[in-house]
Design a protein around this motif. Structure first.
Motif, PDB file in Angstrom:
ATOM      1  N   GLY A 110     -49.355  23.228 -72.796  1.00  0.00           N
ATOM      2  CA  GLY A 110     -48.762  23.605 -71.518  1.00  0.00           C
ATOM      3  C   GLY A 110     -47.698  24.650 -71.756  1.00  0.00           C
ATOM      4  O   GLY A 110     -47.167  24.756 -72.860  1.00  0.00           O
ATOM      5  N   ALA A 111     -47.423  25.406 -70.769  1.00  0.00           N
ATOM      6  CA  ALA A 111     -46.379  26.425 -70.920  1.00  0.00           C
ATOM      7  C   ALA A 111     -45.657  26.572 -69.602  1.00  0.00           C
ATOM      8  O   ALA A 111     -46.252  26.489 -68.533  1.00  0.00           O
ATOM      9  CB  ALA A 111     -46.982  27.750 -71.343  1.00  0.00           C
ATOM     10  N   HIS A 112     -44.384  26.771 -69.683  1.00  0.00           N
ATOM     11  CA  HIS A 112     -43.558  26.927 -68.493  1.00  0.00           C
ATOM     12  C   HIS A 112     -42.683  28.135 -68.758  1.00  0.00           C
ATOM     13  O   HIS A 112     -41.930  28.160 -69.728  1.00  0.00           O
ATOM     14  CB  HIS A 112     -42.727  25.663 -68.314  1.00  0.00           C
ATOM     15  CG  HIS A 112     -41.859  25.657 -67.114  1.00  0.00           C
ATOM     16  ND1 HIS A 112     -42.250  26.143 -65.908  1.00  0.00           N
ATOM     17  CD2 HIS A 112     -40.605  25.209 -66.932  1.00  0.00           C
ATOM     18  CE1 HIS A 112     -41.276  25.991 -65.036  1.00  0.00           C
ATOM     19  NE2 HIS A 112     -40.266  25.431 -65.620  1.00  0.00           N
ATOM     20  N   PRO A 113     -42.775  29.130 -67.931  1.00  0.00           N
ATOM     21  CA  PRO A 113     -42.142  30.413 -68.239  1.00  0.00           C
ATOM     22  C   PRO A 113     -40.658  30.314 -68.569  1.00  0.00           C
ATOM     23  O   PRO A 113     -40.186  30.950 -69.496  1.00  0.00           O
ATOM     24  CB  PRO A 113     -42.364  31.223 -66.962  1.00  0.00           C
ATOM     25  CG  PRO A 113     -43.499  30.599 -66.273  1.00  0.00           C
ATOM     26  CD  PRO A 113     -43.484  29.151 -66.655  1.00  0.00           C
ATOM     27  N   ASP A 114     -39.913  29.532 -67.799  1.00  0.00           N
ATOM     28  CA  ASP A 114     -38.456  29.513 -67.961  1.00  0.00           C
ATOM     29  C   ASP A 114     -37.982  28.295 -68.742  1.00  0.00           C
ATOM     30  O   ASP A 114     -36.806  27.980 -68.730  1.00  0.00           O
ATOM     31  CB  ASP A 114     -37.786  29.513 -66.589  1.00  0.00           C
ATOM     32  CG  ASP A 114     -38.125  30.752 -65.780  1.00  0.00           C
ATOM     33  OD1 ASP A 114     -38.312  30.623 -64.561  1.00  0.00           O
ATOM     34  OD2 ASP A 114     -38.228  31.833 -66.389  1.00  0.00           O
ATOM     35  N   PHE A 115     -38.889  27.646 -69.414  1.00  0.00           N
ATOM     36  CA  PHE A 115     -38.553  26.359 -70.029  1.00  0.00           C
ATOM     37  C   PHE A 115     -37.440  26.494 -71.058  1.00  0.00           C
ATOM     38  O   PHE A 115     -36.477  25.735 -71.054  1.00  0.00           O
ATOM     39  CB  PHE A 115     -39.815  25.767 -70.672  1.00  0.00           C
ATOM     40  CG  PHE A 115     -39.625  24.365 -71.168  1.00  0.00           C
ATOM     41  CD1 PHE A 115     -39.307  24.116 -72.491  1.00  0.00           C
ATOM     42  CD2 PHE A 115     -39.760  23.286 -70.310  1.00  0.00           C
ATOM     43  CE1 PHE A 115     -39.125  22.814 -72.943  1.00  0.00           C
ATOM     44  CE2 PHE A 115     -39.578  21.985 -70.763  1.00  0.00           C
ATOM     45  CZ  PHE A 115     -39.266  21.760 -72.077  1.00  0.00           C
ATOM     46  N   THR A 116     -37.583  27.442 -71.958  1.00  0.00           N
ATOM     47  CA  THR A 116     -36.592  27.596 -73.023  1.00  0.00           C
ATOM     48  C   THR A 116     -35.209  27.857 -72.444  1.00  0.00           C
ATOM     49  O   THR A 116     -34.215  27.247 -72.859  1.00  0.00           O
ATOM     50  CB  THR A 116     -36.986  28.745 -73.958  1.00  0.00           C
ATOM     51  OG1 THR A 116     -38.266  28.448 -74.520  1.00  0.00           O
ATOM     52  CG2 THR A 116     -35.980  28.919 -75.077  1.00  0.00           C
ATOM     53  N   ARG A 117     -35.164  28.756 -71.482  1.00  0.00           N
ATOM     54  CA  ARG A 117     -33.866  29.084 -70.866  1.00  0.00           C
ATOM     55  C   ARG A 117     -33.255  27.842 -70.217  1.00  0.00           C
ATOM     56  O   ARG A 117     -32.055  27.582 -70.331  1.00  0.00           O
ATOM     57  CB  ARG A 117     -34.067  30.193 -69.844  1.00  0.00           C
ATOM     58  CG  ARG A 117     -32.793  30.678 -69.172  1.00  0.00           C
ATOM     59  CD  ARG A 117     -33.098  31.773 -68.152  1.00  0.00           C
ATOM     60  NE  ARG A 117     -34.049  31.342 -67.135  1.00  0.00           N
ATOM     61  CZ  ARG A 117     -33.749  30.576 -66.097  1.00  0.00           C
ATOM     62  NH1 ARG A 117     -32.511  30.142 -65.927  1.00  0.00           N
ATOM     63  NH2 ARG A 117     -34.677  30.238 -65.218  1.00  0.00           N
TER      64      ARG A 117
END
Lengths: 159, 189
Positions: A56-63
């Motif tokens: 899965g990937a979430h564009p703003d996850f890291t931020r």
């Protein structure tokens, strides 16, 4: 070698703990068996499909995670400063008790406290000091640089 | 653990918070997929995955650099997922260290539309989602994330024998289900 045993080996997959010769015999059987053959092909397809399951990937996850960590660290710094401040307040309170206790002891023990003005003033001063330091607010003033604080007694009406 | 992960962890321990962003980028996809398969709700999965990374950062000093990083991270996520399931009444009993091998109350196993584009992939996903939680977790960690049985057992706090049993049952359930639904065709790419 029965079909039930071979299908059991198929379902065990890479975790089947049998000698290599035994397993090779099972696979030879399966290739020519109308029951075990389809099961073996289905298991092979399943293994590949499971390996291809998506991540899965979430564009703003890291931020978002780093921002959350930053908030936690900021709260931790505030709690540390408050914890550092409170022992100082406790020290004030402890010292303030001393003159109050002495004054109370003198009165209750019937010690002939001097009835002169000096004695009366000393007794009143002890009690007043006790009351003032217990109830006057103490605030922490940051030096704005190191994040360390120092205590300042807040005098009403004075900035 | 890769040398790159080791370097990153050392920088994090020296106070480099931004270095942790590299680990997040590297593992967020895998971890989110694992958590999503466990809790089966996107919003909950995002919360749990975030919390797992935050906990990992806070507890980074407890991590043994001699061991792979992802299994340690996954163990945190699994515990948080199990807590989430209990808080939301999705389990009938505490799974604890034994991992629940019994079917759970029916919840949606619908695949996340944004993750899987093709029909077959979606059906595989939903078949896995219907497994008991212990089997589901073991399958994801072993087949998709390619963790060793020993690492999965450590992450989940159970024996390797338990993991092997769960994987055996899962393969059997899935094989039978997919064969019954006539999906035993050519695998995905």
């Amino acid at each position: 070698m029965t079909c039930a045993h071979v299908i059991g080996l198929i379902d065990a997959g890479p975790l089947a703990e049998y000698p290599r010769i035994h397993l090779e015999g099972a696979w030879r059987h399966a290739r020519h068996c109308p029951t075990c053959g389809p099961a073996m092909r289905a298991a092979a397809a399943l293994t590949a499909d499971l390996a291809a399951l998506p991540h899965g990937a979430h564009p703003d996850f890291t931020r978002e995670v780093l921002a959350r960590i930053e908030r936690i660290e900021a709260r931790a710094v505030t709690v540390d400063e408050e914890t550092t401040a409170s022992p100082r307040r406790d020290e004030w309170t402890a010292w303030a008790i001393v003159p109050g206790v002495l004054a109370a002891a003198l009165v209750t023990d019937g010690v002939p406290v001097s009835t002169t003005a000096t004695g009366t003033i000393a007794l009143a001063t002890g009690l007043l000091l006790y009351a003032v330091t217990l109830f006057m607010p103490v605030e922490r003033v940051s030096d704005g640089v190191s994040g360390q604080g120092r205590l300042r007694v807040h005098v009403p009406g004075k900035r | 653990m890769s040398a790159a992960d080791g370097d990153v962890v050392r920088r994090i321990r020296r106070g480099d918070r931004d270095a942790f962003g590299r680990l997040i980028e590297r593992y967020q996809g895998r971890l989110f997929g694992l958590v999503l398969m466990m809790v089966r709700e996107r919003g909950g999965a995002e919360d749990v995955t975030q919390e797992a990374f935050v906990r990992a950062y806070v507890q980074i000093d407890q991590y043994d650099v001699r061991r792979p990083f992802y299994p340690w991270l996954a163990s945190i996520a699994v515990r948080l997922s199990q807590n989430w399931l209990r808080r939301h009444g999705r389990t009938t009993k505490r799974e604890g260290a034994s991992l629940d091998a019994a079917p759970e109350p029916a919840t949606t196993g619908a695949a996340d539309e944004s993750l899987i584009a093709d029909e077959r992939g979606r059906q595989i996903w939903e078949a896995v989602a219907m497994l008991p939680s212990g089997e589901r977790t073991a399958v994801i960690l072993f087949y998709r994330d390619e963790l060793a049985v020993r690492d999965i057992a450590t992450a989940l706090g159970v024996t390797t024998g338990t993991i092997k049993t769960l994987l055996f049952r899962a393969r059997r359930h899935l094989r039978r289900h997919l064969t019954a639904t006539r999906l035993d065709r050519e695998p995905l790419s």
